[in-house]
Motif scaffolding. Structure first.
Motif, short mmCIF file in Angstrom:
data_model
loop_
_atom_site.label_atom_id
_atom_site.label_comp_id
_atom_site.label_asym_id
_atom_site.label_seq_id
_atom_site.Cartn_x
_atom_site.Cartn_y
_atom_site.Cartn_z
N ARG A 90 -71.20 62.64 -53.21
CA ARG A 90 -70.46 62.51 -54.48
C ARG A 90 -68.99 62.85 -54.27
N SER A 91 -68.71 63.93 -53.57
CA SER A 91 -67.34 64.35 -53.29
C SER A 91 -66.62 63.33 -52.41
N ILE A 92 -67.30 62.85 -51.37
CA ILE A 92 -66.69 61.89 -50.45
C ILE A 92 -66.37 60.57 -51.16
N TRP A 93 -67.33 60.07 -51.92
CA TRP A 93 -67.13 58.80 -52.60
C TRP A 93 -66.01 58.89 -53.64
N LEU A 109 -63.60 54.19 -42.38
CA LEU A 109 -65.03 54.52 -42.28
C LEU A 109 -65.27 55.68 -41.33
N LEU A 110 -64.50 55.75 -40.26
CA LEU A 110 -64.62 56.87 -39.32
C LEU A 110 -64.22 58.17 -40.00
N VAL A 111 -63.19 58.11 -40.84
CA VAL A 111 -62.78 59.29 -41.59
C VAL A 111 -63.91 59.75 -42.51
N ILE A 112 -64.55 58.79 -43.19
CA ILE A 112 -65.65 59.12 -44.10
C ILE A 112 -66.83 59.71 -43.33
N ILE A 113 -67.14 59.12 -42.16
CA ILE A 113 -68.26 59.62 -41.35
C ILE A 113 -68.00 61.06 -40.90
N ALA A 114 -66.75 61.34 -40.53
CA ALA A 114 -66.40 62.71 -40.11
C ALA A 114 -66.37 63.66 -41.30
N GLY A 142 -57.73 65.54 -49.59
CA GLY A 142 -58.68 65.54 -50.70
C GLY A 142 -60.10 65.76 -50.23
N LEU A 143 -60.46 65.13 -49.12
CA LEU A 143 -61.80 65.31 -48.56
C LEU A 143 -62.02 66.76 -48.12
N ILE A 144 -61.00 67.36 -47.53
CA ILE A 144 -61.12 68.74 -47.06
C ILE A 144 -61.25 69.70 -48.24
#
Length: 272
Positions: free
Chosen positions: A124-127, A163-168, A95-97
Motif C-alpha cells: 500500500r505504501s509503495i503503490w 521497477l528496480l526501485v520498487i523491487i528494492a 517518499g518510499l523511505i
C-alpha cells in the motif's frame, strides 16, 4: 531434540512469513484501493489535489535551476534537466523511505482490528508513492518545452529502472517498518538522514564537481537507484556498474529483510 525443535520452529516462522508475503503482494485490489484512499484523504479539500506537489517541484526547479547553474558555472540547458529529473526521482526515493518507516505504525488501528497480511500495508505504501511519482513526472514537461528536449528510445529504460526501485523498496520498507515500529525514535532519525542524503547525492550538483573523486558517488546507494531512473531520460544509458550496484544493494536488502521479517512478524502488532 532441542535443536530439532528450534529448527522446526524456525521453518514454521519462515513458512508463515512466506505466506504473508504471497498473500499481501498478490492482493492487488485491496492495497491499490487503500493507496488511492490515502491519496484522496491527504488532499481531500484541495482544489488541485496531489498536483500541489507537482507544482511545488516545478517552482523549486524554476528557482534553483538558474541559481545553482550560475553558481556552479554549468550551462542551463545541461543543468536544469539534471536538476529537474533529480528532484522528481528523489521525491519517489525519499517518499518510499519515509513512508516505509511508518508502513506499520501509520495503520495501527487496521493492524490491530483487521486480520490482513502485514506485507499488504507495505505494498500500500509503495503503490501510493509510485502513483504520486506518476503525476510528479509531469513537472518535467515544461522543462522539455522550454529547452526543446525531444524524447528518445533510451527513455524507455527508465521503466525497468523504476521497477528496480520498487523491487528494492519492498525489503527496505520491511526493515525500516520493523525497526521504526519497535524503536519509535528511529523514524525522526531516518528523516534527518534522508535530509542530509539529499545534499550528499548528486541532485543539485553533478559528480564531475568532485574531479578525480567522482567515482565515490557510486558508493552512495541512493545515487545508484536515482541513476537507473534519471540516467536514461537525462541522455544516456547508465553504465553496467550502476545497474550491478543497484541489483547488489537490492539482493542485500532481501537477505536482511527475509530473516528479520520471519523472526519479528508476529511481534509487530504488539509493538504497535
Amino acid at each position: 531434540m532441542q535443536a530439532n525443535a528450534l529448527r522446526s520452529n524456525e521453518d514454521g516462522r519462515l513458512a508463515q512469513a512466506a505466506r504473508d508475503v504471497a498473500e499481501g503482494v498478490t492482493n492487488y485490489p485491496v492495497w491499490a484501493t487503500l493507496a488511492w484512499q490515502d491519496i484522496r484523504q491527504r488532499y481531500r479539500r484541495s482544489v488541485l489535489g496531489p498536483l500541489w506537489i507537482t507544482l511545488t517541484m516545478l517552482v523549486t526547479i524554476a528557482g534553483m535551476g538558474p541559481l545553482y547553474g550560475a553558481l556552479l558555472k554549468i550551462d542551463l540547458n545541461d543543468f536544469v534537466p539534471h536538476l529537474a529529473l533529480g528532484i522528481i526521482t528523489w521525491g519517489l526515493i525519499s517518499g518510499l523511505i519515509l513512508d516505509g518507516c511508518a508502513c506499520f505504525s501509520a495503520v495501527e488501528s487496521v493492524v490491530r482490528s483487521v486480520r490482513l497480511p502485514l506485507t499488504l500495508h507495505v505494498m500500500r505504501s509503495i503503490w501510493r508513492n509510485f502513483v504520486m511519482f506518476g503525476h510528479n513526472i509531469l513537472a518535467y514537461l515544461p522543462v522539455m518545452i522550454v529547452l526543446h528536449i525531444t524524447p528518445s528510445w533510451t527513455w524507455l529504460l527508465a521503466i525497468p529502472g523504476a521497477l528496480l526501485v520498487i523491487i528494492a523498496a519492498f525489503p527496505a520498507s520491511l526493515i525500516l517498518g520493523i525497526f521504526c515500529t519497535r524503536f519509535r525514535d528511529m523514524q525522526p532519525i531516518v528523516g534527518s538522514i534522508v535530509q542530509l542524503a539529499f545534499f550528499l547525492t548528486p541532485i543539485i550538483w553533478k559528480p564531475e564537481a568532485l574531479g578525480n573523486r567522482a567515482y565515490l558517488v557510486a558508493y552512495n546507494p541512493l545515487y545508484l537507484f536515482m541513476e537507473v531512473v534519471r540516467g536514461p531520460i537525462y541522455g544516456g544509458v547508465p553504465s553496467a556498474v550502476i545497474y550491478l550496484g543497484a541489483i547488489g544493494v537490492t539482493v542485500a536488502l532481501y537477505l536482511i529483510a527475509i530473516p528479520l521479517f520471519a523472526r519479528f512478524r508476529a511481534r509487530i502488532a504488539f509493538w504497535i
